[in-house]
Design an enzyme around this catalytic site. Structure first.
Site, PDB file in Angstrom:
ATOM      1  CG  ASP A 134       1.905   9.106   4.711  1.00  0.00           C
ATOM      2  OD1 ASP A 134       0.748   8.871   5.078  1.00  0.00           O
ATOM      3  OD2 ASP A 134       2.676   8.234   4.276  1.00  0.00           O
TER       4      ASP A 134
ATOM      5  CG  ASP B 289       0.743   2.028   2.052  1.00  0.00           C
ATOM      6  OD1 ASP B 289      -0.012   3.013   1.944  1.00  0.00           O
ATOM      7  OD2 ASP B 289       1.798   2.047   2.706  1.00  0.00           O
TER       8      ASP B 289
HETATM    9  C1  GLA Z   1       2.487   5.371   3.987  1.00  0.00           C
HETATM   10  C2  GLA Z   1       2.215   5.725   2.532  1.00  0.00           C
HETATM   11  C3  GLA Z   1       3.187   4.993   1.641  1.00  0.00           C
HETATM   12  C4  GLA Z   1       4.601   5.339   2.037  1.00  0.00           C
HETATM   13  C5  GLA Z   1       4.810   5.016   3.496  1.00  0.00           C
HETATM   14  C6  GLA Z   1       6.138   5.486   4.028  1.00  0.00           C
HETATM   15  O1  GLA Z   1       2.191   4.048   4.293  1.00  0.00           O
HETATM   16  O2  GLA Z   1       0.899   5.406   2.200  1.00  0.00           O
HETATM   17  O3  GLA Z   1       2.947   5.329   0.297  1.00  0.00           O
HETATM   18  O4  GLA Z   1       4.842   6.699   1.789  1.00  0.00           O
HETATM   19  O5  GLA Z   1       3.825   5.630   4.300  1.00  0.00           O
HETATM   20  O6  GLA Z   1       6.237   5.153   5.378  1.00  0.00           O
END
Ligand code: GLA
Length: 545
Positions: A130, A202
């Site tokens: 990430d 997301d």
């Molecule tokens: C980000 C990523 C998600 C997930 C979250 C975990 O938002 O894009 O896919 O991994 O972090 O906190």
């Protein structure tokens, strides 16, 4: 194909919880009647929750949460015949917060070698990285992820443990001119750095979010030969309607996207969810050997026709996506699929698993439900491939004898080899590259169209006896003559020998939807029907400076 903990469990992961999910994934696989398998069990954020490292510089793993440490859960997953994935952040802090408001500790440049070696030693096969901490430190995504890719390679050479590298910067487009990827998302530079890269924010389990991510993921020139645009983990069987669930799975499959499920597999699966997630014909379209992204080939208001070039002569997959409020008939033409319109083609409904007959020029599905799809395969007659002219060779490149090759020769020891050719449409198209790789490792070359920014192509071994293989890629043609250059990606890794480049028939994209490697990618928003729900984390993804 696999499953990830984030969408249904958030930070609530532990040995027992992941064990139950791995059991659920293995059970789901027993419903698949083909060779396709959901393989990866990926543990997302929440596996460590500390704001700091221990005195030896290691992540602090809570042994109540993970008895036996992270290696124990990796071992359990392997015992089910599955692969294990882990997650970390590229910057000094993670996305998630502790009760006191401070963040989980992340990785960071000084720790990459140590941390990725640790993941390999624990036995993980996949790592998602990430970028929350990267954003906090104004890191450049490309530079950062390249550095991590090196750490993963070094971990491999020390342990022999291969880790699939999943980039997760949310498709950030850097705004700092000092960055090498200024103005460019990971679909431009991600191939060869990682296996897959997130293109959007997301996903959430609502259909507006699904179509939003589908649109933001549309970068067909970035996806080929084992490198994938990633519209995010799936939200199928997580509360959307059956019609929307089926559309979601179909659209991820036609995009050739990683199929990483997010639903809770520890719960008993409803019969319709099992058939939604295990239809062998749908999975085969997603996992097709060419690995290409489907193109948007027609749109009339909401309804859209998506089409994907599949391996094999005259094979296409089609999704008729009725992104509107009323059930409607929808048509696809052979022209749009790059198939001979005067020849008959066989049409099959892949959800119904039923042949529909042979049709000339087009097929009309009588009734596509509002918000839903009809998903087809069409087997017709391809256009005849058009060979590109071989141009000059540069650097070390030279011709050598090749009995199995047309013309008896191939280009060896790249250097750079230039080809000149074109397409019937200036909107981009598919080229097939004939090559020989008689080594045992994947070889790499860079492809540049019309002096644009190069992308990396992978060329798997073709066997030790000089046999010729082919990779097919989607490239941005321009009107008139085009130049394509294939160069050695890196003198320290093997490059393929090149036999030929030809234009092959394939779906013809709508003109307005194309972004090219040498244009600034633009965020396409033409698919979003409703506003997506807000992200769970800060909306840090859009720009990095
Ligand atoms: C980000 C990523 C998600 C997930 C979250 C975990 O938002 O894009 O896919 O991994 O972090 O906190």
């Amino acid at each position: 194909m696999g499953w990830s903990s984030w969408n249904s469990l958030g930070e609530g992961v532990s040995y027992d919880v992941i064990k139950a999910e791995a059991d659920g994934l293995a059970a789901l696989n027993t419903h698949i009647t083909s060779n396709a398998r959901y393989e990866y069990v990926n543990i997302d954020e929440g596996w460590w929750r500390s704001g700091q490292r221990d005195e030896s510089g290691n992540f602090i793993v809570d042994t109540t949460q993970w008895p036996g440490g992270m290696q124990a859960i990796a071992r359990y997953i392997h015992g089910k015949g599955l692969k294990a994935g882990i997650y970390i952040d590229a910057g000094p802090r993670g996305c998630g917060k502790r009760a006191d408001g401070t963040h989980f500790v992340g990785s960071d440049f000084a720790h990459y070698d140590h941390d990725f070696l640790q993941f390999a030693q624990w036995g993980f096969d996949f790592v998602k990285v990430d970028f929350c901490g990267g954003v906090a430190k104004s890191y450049d995504p490309e530079t950062t992820y390249r550095s991590i890719a090196q750490a993963i390679r070094r971990a491999y050479s020390q342990t022999g443990q291969l880790m699939t590298f999943s980039l997760c910067d949310g498709g950030a487009i850097p705004t700092s001119k000092s960055f090498p990827d200024y103005g460019q998302g990971p679909w431009v530079w991600g191939a060869g750095v990682g296996t897959m890269w997130r293109t959007t924010r997301d996903i959430t389990p609502d259909f507006g979010s699904v179509t939003y991510n589908l649109a933001g993921n549309y970068h067909p020139e970035g996806q080929h030969t084992g490198y994938y645009n990633d519209p995010d983990m799936m939200v199928a069987a997580m509360g959307m309607s059956a019609v929307h669930d089926q559309a979601h799975v179909s659209l991820w499959a036609i995009a050739g996207a990683p199929m990483i499920l997010g639903n809770d597999l520890a719960k008993p699966l409803e019969a319709d969810a099992a058939s939604l997630l295990t239809n062998p014909e749908v999975l085969a379209i997603d996992q097709d050997a060419l690995g290409l992204q489907g193109l948007l080939v027609a749109q009339a208001g909401g309804p859209q026709v998506w089409a994907k070039l599949l391996a094999g002569k005259g094979q296409r997959a089609v999704v008729l996506f009725n992104n509107s409020a009323t059930d409607a008939p929808m048509a696809v033409t052979w022209d749009a699929l790059g198939l001979d319109p005067s020849s008959q083609a066989t049409v099959r409904d892949v959800w119904a698993r039923k042949d529909l007959g042979r049709f000339t020029a087009s097929y009309t599905a009588p009734d596509v439900p509002a918000g839903g799809v009809t998903m087809l395969t069409v087997s017709g007659t391809d256009a005849v491939p058009v060979a590109w002219q071989q141009g000059p060779l540069a650097g070390t490149a030279a011709y050598s004898r090749c009995p199995a090759c047309l013309g008896g020769k191939k280009i060896t020891r790249l250097g750079t080899a230039y080809f000149r050719g074109g397409a019937s449409t200036a909107r981009g198209g598919f080229v097939e590259i004939g090559y020989v790789n008689d080594g045992v490792q994947t070889a790499y070359a860079q492809l540049a169209m019309n002096d644009g920014r190069p992308t990396t192509l992978a060329f798997p071994p073709t066997g030790g006896d000089g046999r010729v293989g082919a990779v097919t890629v989607y490239v941005p043609f321009r009107a008139g003559p085009n130049t394509l250059a294939l160069s050695n990606a890196d003198p320290s890794i093997p490059a393929p020998d090149i036999e030929y480049v030809v234009t092959v028939g394939g779906p013809v994209p709508l003109a307005f939807a194309i972004s090219t490697a040498h244009q600034l990618p633009r965020q396409v928003s033409f698919l979003a029907s409703t506003k997506p729900s807000p992200m769970r984390h800060d909306d840090r993804r859009r720009n990095v400076s």
